[in-house]
Enzyme design. Structure first.
Site, PDB file in Angstrom:
ATOM      1  N   GLY A  11      29.122  14.568   4.931  1.00 23.77           N
ATOM      2  CA  GLY A  11      29.165  14.534   3.399  1.00 23.77           C
ATOM      3  C   GLY A  11      29.122  12.874   2.374  1.00 23.77           C
ATOM      4  CB  ALA A  12      27.039   9.805   3.984  1.00 22.87           C
ATOM      5  N   GLY A  13      28.338  10.943   0.751  1.00 20.18           N
ATOM      6  CA  GLY A  13      28.539  10.033  -0.201  1.00 20.18           C
ATOM      7  C   GLY A  13      29.756   9.961  -0.926  1.00 20.18           C
ATOM      8  NE  ARG A  36      27.942  19.966  -1.967  1.00 16.23           N
ATOM      9  CZ  ARG A  36      28.725  20.418  -2.290  1.00 16.23           C
ATOM     10  NH1 ARG A  36      28.510  21.969  -2.036  1.00 16.23           N
ATOM     11  NH2 ARG A  36      29.977  19.951  -2.824  1.00 16.23           N
ATOM     12  CG  LEU A  63      29.641  21.301   5.340  1.00 15.21           C
ATOM     13  CD1 LEU A  63      31.248  21.410   4.356  1.00 15.21           C
ATOM     14  CD2 LEU A  63      29.229  20.343   6.511  1.00 15.21           C
ATOM     15  CB  SER A  90      35.278  22.649  -6.689  1.00 13.55           C
ATOM     16  OG  SER A  90      35.179  21.820  -5.822  1.00 13.55           O
ATOM     17  CE  LYS A 175      40.561  19.067   5.884  1.00 11.56           C
ATOM     18  NZ  LYS A 175      39.317  18.649   5.854  1.00 11.56           N
TER      19      LYS A 175
END
Ligand SMILES: NC(=O)c1ccc[n+]([C@@H]2O[C@H](COP(=O)([O-])OP(=O)(O)OC[C@H]3O[C@@H](n4cnc5c(N)ncnc54)[C@H](OP(=O)(O)O)[C@@H]3O)[C@@H](O)[C@H]2O)c1
Length: 331
Positions: A11-13, A36, A63, A90, A175
Site C-alpha cells: 500500500g506504498a502510496g 493497486r 491484497l 470508503s 484489524k
C-alpha cells in the site's frame, strides 16, 4: 547497514506507507512498493521522493492478488505490511465483511504466504489500537498494554448493531483478526513477525490527496463547527510511526506486538493547544458528549529506544503542510 537489502512496503502510496518508503530510501534501502494502480496520479508523489528513481520500484498488487504480491515480495529480505482498507476512506461500504474484513485478514495471510515463498526474514505489520482497546473485561483503572486485545465477540456484537455506514467496529474486528493471524502465522512458520498498534495518526502528508485520519485536524481548524462530539484523540506522529517500524525491523530483540502512541488527552486540550499556536482559525464552538481518554502505554517500544516528537511540533508541521497544500487558508 547492508546497502543491498530490498524491502517491500504494501500500500506504498497511502499516508503512512509513503513515509515508510521515504524513510527506507533515505537509509539506502531498495524498495518494492505495492500499489493497486501504478498509473493513478495519487501515487505520483512516490516517484518524486529522494533516491526513488534509482531505488524504488512499484508493483501492481491488490491484497487479494496472491500472485501480484509474490512478484513484489520476491527478492526482499523484509516486508512492511501497511495496506488495509479504512472505513472512513470508503464511505460507500455495503458489505463490511467483504470490503473491510476480507482484504485485511485474507490480505495479511496472502502477504505472509508470499513472504514464506520468498524466504523473507522479518515482517513488520501495522495493526492499530483498534485491535487493543475494545475489551470490556480490561479493568477501567489499569493502563492498557500489549496484553490487552480487542474482544472479538464484543466487537462483533457492536459491529452488527451498526446501522449507518460500516465503521469503527468492523474495522476493529478486521484489524484484530489480521493481527492475531499474523502473530500466529509467525509461531508456525519460519518468518518473524512484529506488529505495531498506533492510535490516530497525525502529521504532514506526502501524498497529494488528504487521507481520512488527517481530516480530523483539518476539520477542527477549518470548519467552525457549532458543536463537535467529544472524541478520544490518543495520537501519534506519522513520521514517528515510520521510525518505529524501521526500529522494530532492525532490532532482533523486538518480538510480538508494540503499542505506538505518543499523546493522550481530551479534545478540549487539543483545541486549546492549537489555539495557543494558531489563535485565529475557525475552531469548534462547543464540545459535546462524554467520550473517554484511552490510557495506554508505549513503554515496551520506548524501552527499545523509540522516541516521539513533542505534540507542538506535530501540530505546527501539520498546519503548515495544510497551508502549503492549500487545504487551509492562513487567517
Ligand atoms: N491513519 C490512522 O489514524 C491509523 C491508525 C492506526 C492504524 N492505521 C493503519 O495504518 C495503515 C495505513 O493507514 P493510512 O492511514 O495510511 O491509510 P490510507 O492512506 O488510506 O492507506 C491505506 C492503504 O491501503 C491500501 N489498500 C486498501 N485496501 C487495499 C487492498 N484491498 N489491496 C491493496 N491495497 C489496499 C490503499 O491503497 P489505495 O491507495 O489503492 O486505496 C492505501 O495505500 C493501515 O493498516 C491502517 O489500518 C491507521
Amino acid at each position: 547497514m547492508d546497502m543491498k537489502e530490498t524491502m517491500c512496503v504494501t500500500g506504498a502510496g497511502g499516508y503512512q506507507a509513503s513515509w515508510v518508503v521515504k524513510l527506507l530510501l533515505s537509509h539506502g534501502y531498495k524498495v518494492h512498493g505495492t500499489v493497486r494502480d501504478p498509473c493513478d496520479p495519487k501515487n505520483v508523489h512516490l516517484e518524486k521522493l529522494e533516491k526513488a528513481s534509482e531505488n524504488l520500484q512499484l508493483f501492481k498488487a491488490d491484497l487479494l492478488d496472491f500472485e501480484g504480491l509474490c512478484k513484489a515480495i520476491d527478492g526482499c529480505t523484509g516486508v512492511f505490511h501497511v495496506a488495509c482498507p479504512l472505513p472512513s476512506s470508503s464511505p460507500n461500504i455495503q458489505n463490511p465483511e467483504v470490503e473491510l474484513v476480507k482484504p485485511a485478514v485474507e490480505g495479511t495471510s496472502n502477504v505472509l504466504k508470499a513472504c514464506t515463498k520468498a524466504k523473507v526474514k522479518r515482517v513488520v505489520m501495522v495493526s492499530s489500537v483498534a485491535a487493543v482497546v475494545l475489551n470490556p473485561n480490561w479493568p477501567k483503572d489499569q493502563v492498557m498494554d500489549e496484553t490487552c486485545w480487542t474482544d472479538k465477540h464484543f466487537c462483533m456484537a457492536k459491529a452488527n448493531q451498526e446501522t449507518k455506514v460500516a465503521g469503527f467496529n468492523w474495522y476493529s474486528l478486521a484489524k484484530t483478526e489480521a493481527e492475531r493471524l499474523a502473530l500466529e502465522y509467525a509461531e508456525e512458520n519460519e518468518v518473524e513477525v512484529v506488529t505495531v498498534c498506533p492510535p490516530l495518526i497525525m502529521g504532514p502528508m506526502l501524498q497529494p490527496k488528504i487521507n481520512s485520519s488527517s481530516m480530523l485536524l483539518l476539520s477542527i481548524a477549518r470548519d467552525g463547527l457549532e458543536k463537535m462530539e467529544y472524541f478520544d484523540w490518543t495520537a501519534v506522529d506519522v513520521r514517528d510511526v515510520a521510525e518505529a517500524l524501521l526500529l522494530l525491523y532492525k532490532n532482533p530483540e523486538a518480538k510480538g506486538r508494540y503499542i505506538c502512541s505518543s499523546y493522550s488527552a481530551s479534545t478540549l486540550v487539543l483545541i486549546e493547544k492549537l489555539k495557543g499556536l494558531y489563535p485565529n482559525h475557525n475552531y469548534p464552538k462547543q464540545i459535546s458528549g462524554e467520550g473517554f481518554v484511552c490510557n495506554m502505554s508505549s513503554e515496551k517500544l520506548h524501552k527499545l529506544g523509540w522516541k516521539n516528537r513533542p505534540l507542538e511540533e506535530t501540530l505546527v508541521d501539520t498546519i503548515e503542510d495544510y497551508y502549503e497544500k492549500g487545504l487551509l487558508n492562513k487567517p
